[in-house]
Motif scaffolding. Structure first.
Motif, PDB file in Angstrom:
ATOM      1  N   ASP A  60       0.854  -1.194   0.000  1.00 47.11           N
ATOM      2  CA  ASP A  60       0.000   0.000   0.000  1.00 47.11           C
ATOM      3  C   ASP A  60       0.889   1.241   0.000  1.00 47.11           C
ATOM      4  O   ASP A  60       0.661   2.207   0.713  1.00 47.11           O
ATOM      5  CB  ASP A  60      -0.913  -0.037   1.239  1.00 47.11           C
ATOM      6  N   HIS A 103      -2.252  -0.639  11.909  1.00 47.58           N
ATOM      7  CA  HIS A 103      -1.858  -1.934  11.345  1.00 47.58           C
ATOM      8  C   HIS A 103      -0.374  -1.891  10.979  1.00 47.58           C
ATOM      9  O   HIS A 103       0.221  -0.816  10.893  1.00 47.58           O
ATOM     10  CB  HIS A 103      -2.703  -2.235  10.087  1.00 47.58           C
ATOM     11  N   PHE A 144     -10.477  -2.201   1.103  1.00 43.49           N
ATOM     12  CA  PHE A 144      -9.879  -2.534  -0.199  1.00 43.49           C
ATOM     13  C   PHE A 144     -10.579  -3.734  -0.820  1.00 43.49           C
ATOM     14  O   PHE A 144      -9.962  -4.571  -1.460  1.00 43.49           O
ATOM     15  CB  PHE A 144      -8.383  -2.790  -0.036  1.00 43.49           C
ATOM     16  N   ARG A 197       1.329  12.857  11.613  1.00 43.02           N
ATOM     17  CA  ARG A 197      -0.007  12.711  11.025  1.00 43.02           C
ATOM     18  C   ARG A 197      -0.369  11.266  11.287  1.00 43.02           C
ATOM     19  O   ARG A 197       0.378  10.371  10.853  1.00 43.02           O
ATOM     20  CB  ARG A 197       0.033  13.030   9.534  1.00 43.02           C
ATOM     21  N   ASP A 199      -2.340   8.001  10.898  1.00 45.17           N
ATOM     22  CA  ASP A 199      -3.150   7.301   9.896  1.00 45.17           C
ATOM     23  C   ASP A 199      -4.331   6.569  10.543  1.00 45.17           C
ATOM     24  O   ASP A 199      -4.143   5.780  11.474  1.00 45.17           O
ATOM     25  CB  ASP A 199      -2.238   6.287   9.198  1.00 45.17           C
ATOM     26  N   VAL A 200      -5.550   6.823  10.055  1.00 42.48           N
ATOM     27  CA  VAL A 200      -6.800   6.193  10.550  1.00 42.48           C
ATOM     28  C   VAL A 200      -6.762   5.961  12.055  1.00 42.48           C
ATOM     29  O   VAL A 200      -7.122   4.890  12.548  1.00 42.48           O
ATOM     30  CB  VAL A 200      -7.127   4.868   9.805  1.00 42.48           C
ATOM     31  N   GLU A 250      -5.865  11.507  11.297  1.00 49.57           N
ATOM     32  CA  GLU A 250      -6.697  11.226  10.119  1.00 49.57           C
ATOM     33  C   GLU A 250      -7.856  10.377  10.594  1.00 49.57           C
ATOM     34  O   GLU A 250      -7.628   9.280  11.142  1.00 49.57           O
ATOM     35  CB  GLU A 250      -5.919  10.491   9.030  1.00 49.57           C
ATOM     36  N   PRO A 252     -11.351   9.064   9.189  1.00 53.12           N
ATOM     37  CA  PRO A 252     -12.489   8.851   8.297  1.00 53.12           C
ATOM     38  C   PRO A 252     -13.771   8.654   9.103  1.00 53.12           C
ATOM     39  O   PRO A 252     -13.782   7.877  10.052  1.00 53.12           O
ATOM     40  CB  PRO A 252     -12.105   7.565   7.548  1.00 53.12           C
ATOM     41  N   PHE A 276     -13.738  13.985   6.745  1.00 53.87           N
ATOM     42  CA  PHE A 276     -13.947  13.555   5.359  1.00 53.87           C
ATOM     43  C   PHE A 276     -15.296  13.983   4.781  1.00 53.87           C
ATOM     44  O   PHE A 276     -15.643  13.596   3.672  1.00 53.87           O
ATOM     45  CB  PHE A 276     -13.853  12.022   5.277  1.00 53.87           C
ATOM     46  N   LYS A 288     -17.361   4.751  -3.258  1.00 56.93           N
ATOM     47  CA  LYS A 288     -16.710   6.042  -3.565  1.00 56.93           C
ATOM     48  C   LYS A 288     -16.481   6.203  -5.065  1.00 56.93           C
ATOM     49  O   LYS A 288     -16.309   7.320  -5.557  1.00 56.93           O
ATOM     50  CB  LYS A 288     -15.393   6.146  -2.822  1.00 56.93           C
ATOM     51  N   HIS A 323      -2.923  12.246  -0.936  1.00 57.63           N
ATOM     52  CA  HIS A 323      -2.525  11.108  -1.775  1.00 57.63           C
ATOM     53  C   HIS A 323      -3.660  10.109  -1.982  1.00 57.63           C
ATOM     54  O   HIS A 323      -3.508   9.131  -2.720  1.00 57.63           O
ATOM     55  CB  HIS A 323      -1.324  10.417  -1.128  1.00 57.63           C
ATOM     56  N   ASP A 324      -4.790  10.343  -1.270  1.00 60.04           N
ATOM     57  CA  ASP A 324      -5.936   9.430  -1.409  1.00 60.04           C
ATOM     58  C   ASP A 324      -7.067  10.024  -2.235  1.00 60.04           C
ATOM     59  O   ASP A 324      -8.057   9.329  -2.485  1.00 60.04           O
ATOM     60  CB  ASP A 324      -6.534   9.135  -0.017  1.00 60.04           C
ATOM     61  N   GLU A 383      -6.171  -0.173  -3.838  1.00 64.32           N
ATOM     62  CA  GLU A 383      -7.621   0.056  -3.675  1.00 64.32           C
ATOM     63  C   GLU A 383      -8.316   0.007  -5.033  1.00 64.32           C
ATOM     64  O   GLU A 383      -9.363  -0.626  -5.189  1.00 64.32           O
ATOM     65  CB  GLU A 383      -7.861   1.430  -3.019  1.00 64.32           C
ATOM     66  N   ARG A 410      -7.170   6.918  -6.411  1.00 64.29           N
ATOM     67  CA  ARG A 410      -6.091   7.578  -5.687  1.00 64.29           C
ATOM     68  C   ARG A 410      -4.855   7.787  -6.577  1.00 64.29           C
ATOM     69  O   ARG A 410      -4.039   8.681  -6.322  1.00 64.29           O
ATOM     70  CB  ARG A 410      -5.727   6.751  -4.465  1.00 64.29           C
TER      71      ARG A 410
HETATM   72  O1  TEU Z   1      -6.486   6.157   4.429  1.00 66.24           O
HETATM   73  C1  TEU Z   1      -7.586   5.937   5.275  1.00 66.24           C
HETATM   74  C2  TEU Z   1      -8.857   5.839   4.533  1.00 66.24           C
HETATM   75  O2  TEU Z   1      -9.913   6.142   4.994  1.00 66.24           O
HETATM   76  C3  TEU Z   1      -8.815   5.308   3.182  1.00 66.24           C
HETATM   77  O3  TEU Z   1      -9.850   4.391   3.080  1.00 66.24           O
HETATM   78  C4  TEU Z   1      -9.010   6.472   2.259  1.00 66.24           C
HETATM   79  O4  TEU Z   1      -9.992   7.334   2.799  1.00 66.24           O
HETATM   80  C5  TEU Z   1      -9.513   5.908   0.980  1.00 66.24           C
HETATM   81  O5  TEU Z   1      -8.442   5.198   0.458  1.00 66.24           O
HETATM   82  C6  TEU Z   1     -10.004   7.004   0.085  1.00 66.24           C
HETATM   83  O6  TEU Z   1     -11.053   6.446  -0.587  1.00 66.24           O
HETATM   84  C7  TEU Z   1      -5.240   5.990   5.115  1.00 66.24           C
HETATM   85  C8  TEU Z   1      -4.121   6.388   4.175  1.00 66.24           C
HETATM   86  O7  TEU Z   1      -4.234   7.775   3.877  1.00 66.24           O
HETATM   87  C9  TEU Z   1      -4.254   5.542   2.932  1.00 66.24           C
HETATM   88  O8  TEU Z   1      -3.301   5.935   1.936  1.00 66.24           O
HETATM   89  C10 TEU Z   1      -4.017   4.102   3.333  1.00 66.24           C
HETATM   90  O9  TEU Z   1      -4.234   3.269   2.210  1.00 66.24           O
HETATM   91  C11 TEU Z   1      -4.953   3.673   4.469  1.00 66.24           C
HETATM   92  O10 TEU Z   1      -5.093   4.633   5.503  1.00 66.24           O
HETATM   93  C12 TEU Z   1      -4.414   2.417   5.133  1.00 66.24           C
HETATM   94  O11 TEU Z   1      -3.223   2.765   5.819  1.00 66.24           O
END
Ligand code: TEU
Length: 554
Positions: A60, A103, A144, A197, A199-200, A250, A252, A276, A288, A323-324, A383, A410
């Protein structure tokens, strides 16, 4: 002015794999970032956020960490990192790392041990469950595609992965896991890092008993321990250094009510969160990639809600891109060559004029657009690749899926940074890992650096305003014409200054009356050359994608 330094800061996100390649392998690296630091310093940003550079199998693109205390050889070495952070600090900027701790990679030694035997001391560092009725333990779904559980033949149990199978979720309920992660964070802070930052980070607590979800929009059931875990981090990792570091969660799905708690300075959990809500106004909740088009009022309403919700407590992050997410010019703007630049500037003005900390994603400052993807084999992102495979497996409409991927994948954000019109856009001397957008022939940093009317110049001006105008940091936010389907307008006000931010988010000219109060207001920023320096009439004729910021009282 607010005490917290990050309230007057602007953050620039680098996706290292796609930023600049210094060793000719077609993949960006730390050496490339060092070579391009002057671009960021000239832009005026205060903080650089690096997407993950830890050792990783890259399932990823680094969000699958196999060693938290080493740099992946793709990007360089720890010595290279130490050189980068020294140069960033010498230029007066700060550096924030991406903390991926919901993770790890399945190649992390912790997971290798955990999966080796049911009795291994690290078994409970991850989330293992027996089959239920001969199948997965519950109905949780991966982000995913497919179930969030992977069967492990060797030990006869399933393990949880909210993302890829190669990204097993850590068990944050285990105090040994939390201790190991805290030690790692302190190790990076002691190395000079200025924050994280995360992540999730609102996924790290799962509901007791791992109950089934009850709605198709829920992929899993969140637990109630996130605040506890974050408070523990604040009391240990950041203890005694509060205020020096920047922490961004971050999150979601986070609500405004939760964000008020997470970012309340009195609770000391996080400085800000990535919400988000504005990133889903054009997507069907269940999928999405099912683009439902832009309703500007819905977009304005989402961001305005967050402005009012965090007006009296907490703090907003402000972003269009990362980046997403697909490139905002193509998503919410107008990437037709006649409107591309004006719409990029207009969207930047309405975002940077709001209350919060603005984030600029690499390439956003020059108005980079989505890539013209046409074929499924062009995608690299797990994804997107998994989604298209599930579309074929389910017999769904593959043409519709390809259209949705072209708009929302993405990978639109991950094509190489466009430095110049030369081979590979100046990103690398070799063929890059993802194709360069053909429009780099005219859309690139070199073509905009000296141009006074460029998107790049507009971002420099917005960032300068953020540093110079206290009302941009402290001013109250009040929507204007909130229900207008094309005009985006609001005011920011303190006792000393008042701003009017107004943009025409469409191609057709619109004339609006701004009221006597704004007579003789000073134009502090516009995106159409030749606009009068002061208002001489309350009637504004805004051309297509024209944006202006007026100021009273400065
Ligand atoms: O993304 C978290 C997340 O919610 C993703 O599902 C993201 O919103 C989605 O890909 C957009 O549709 C974080 C990171 O930013 C992402 O790059 C990683 O793939 C993900 O966590 C797992 O670490």
């Amino acid at each position: 002015m607010n005490a917290a330094w990050w309230k007057t800061a602007v953050v620039y996100q680098i996706y290292p794999r796609s930023f600049a390649d210094s060793d000719g392998d077609g993949i960006g690296d730390l050496g490339g970032i060092i070579e391009r630091l002057d671009h960021l310093h000239d832009l005026g940003v205060d903080v650089i956020w690096l997407s993950p550079i830890y050792r990783s199998p890259q399932t990823d693109n680094g969000y699958d960490v196999s060693d938290y205390r080493d740099i992946d050889p793709l990007f360089g070495t720890l010595a290279d990192f130490d050189g980068l952070i020294a140069k960033v600090h010498a230029l007066g900027m700060k550096l924030v790392m991406d903390l991926v701790v919901n993770h790890t990679s399945d190649e992390h030694p912790w997971f290798v041990d955990s999966r080796s035997a049911r009795g291994n001391p690290k078994r409970d560092w991850y989330i293992w469950r027996d089959a239920r009725g001969g199948a997965v333990p519950n109905n949780w779904e991966s982000f995913f595609s497919g179930p969030a559980w992977q069967w492990d033949e060797f030990t006869g149990q399933y393990y949880l992965h909210l993302f890829a199978r190669k990204q097993p979720d850590l068990n944050w309920a285990n105090p040994d896991v939390r201790k190991a992660l805290r030690d790692m964070m302190v190790w990076w802070l002691d190395r000079g890092v200025d924050g994280f930052r995360m992540d999730v980070i609102n996924f790290i607590s799962k509901a007791d008993g791992l109950p089934d979800t009850i709605s198709p929009q829920q992929r899993f059931v969140v637990g109630d321990a996130v605040h506890t875990y974050l408070a523990e981090l604040a009391d240990t990792v950041f203890d005694g250094r509060a205020g020096e570091f920047l922490t961004i969660g971050e999150m979601p799905g986070v609500t405004t009510e939760e964000a008020r708690l997470y970012t309340d300075p009195a609770r000391g959990e996080l400085d800000m969160v990535f919400q988000f809500e504005h990133m889903s106004v054009d997507q069907r909740p269940e999928n999405k990639f099912d683009d439902i088009g832009l309703d500007l009022v819905a977009l304005k309403t989402a961001l305005h809600r967050w402005q009012s919700a965090l007006a009296d407590v907490g703090w907003n992050s402000l972003y269009w891109n990362n980046h997403d997410q697909p490139r905002v010019v193509s998503r919410f703007g107008d990437d037709h060559p006649d409107h591309w630049a004006a719409s990029a500037k207009a969207l930047a003005a309405v975002l940077h004029g709001m209350r919060g900390t603005p984030f600029v994603y690499q390439g956003e400052e020059i108005g980079m657009t989505n890539y013209p993807f046409r074929f499924p084999q062009e995608y690299a992102d797990i994804e997107s690749v998994n989604y298209f495979r599930s579309v074929l497996d389910q017999g769904w409409d593959s043409a519709a899926a390809l259209a949705g991927l072209a708009k929302m994948s993405r990978d639109n954000a991950r094509t190489p940074m466009q430095w110049d019109a030369g081979p590979h856009a100046g990103f690398s001397s070799e063929k890059p890992w993802l194709p360069v957008n053909p429009n780099h022939s005219w859309l690139n940093v070199a073509a905009q650096t000296a141009a006074a009317d460029s998107v790049l110049a507009h971002y420099r001006a917005l960032i300068r305003l953020r540093h110079e105008l206290p009302v941009l940091v402290d001013g109250d936010f009040t929507p204007v014409m909130a229900d207008d389907p094309q005009i985006w307008a609001y005011t920011r006000a303190t006792a000393q200054e008042k701003l009017l931010v107004i943009a025409n988010c469409g191609r057709t000219t619109r004339t609006v009356d701004v009221g006597l109060e704004w007579m003789s207001a000073e134009l502090v920023l516009g995106n159409v050359s030749g606009t009068a320096a002061a208002l001489t009439s309350t009637s504004l004729a805004l051309s297509g994608w024209e944006a202006r910021i007026y100021c009273l009282g400065s």
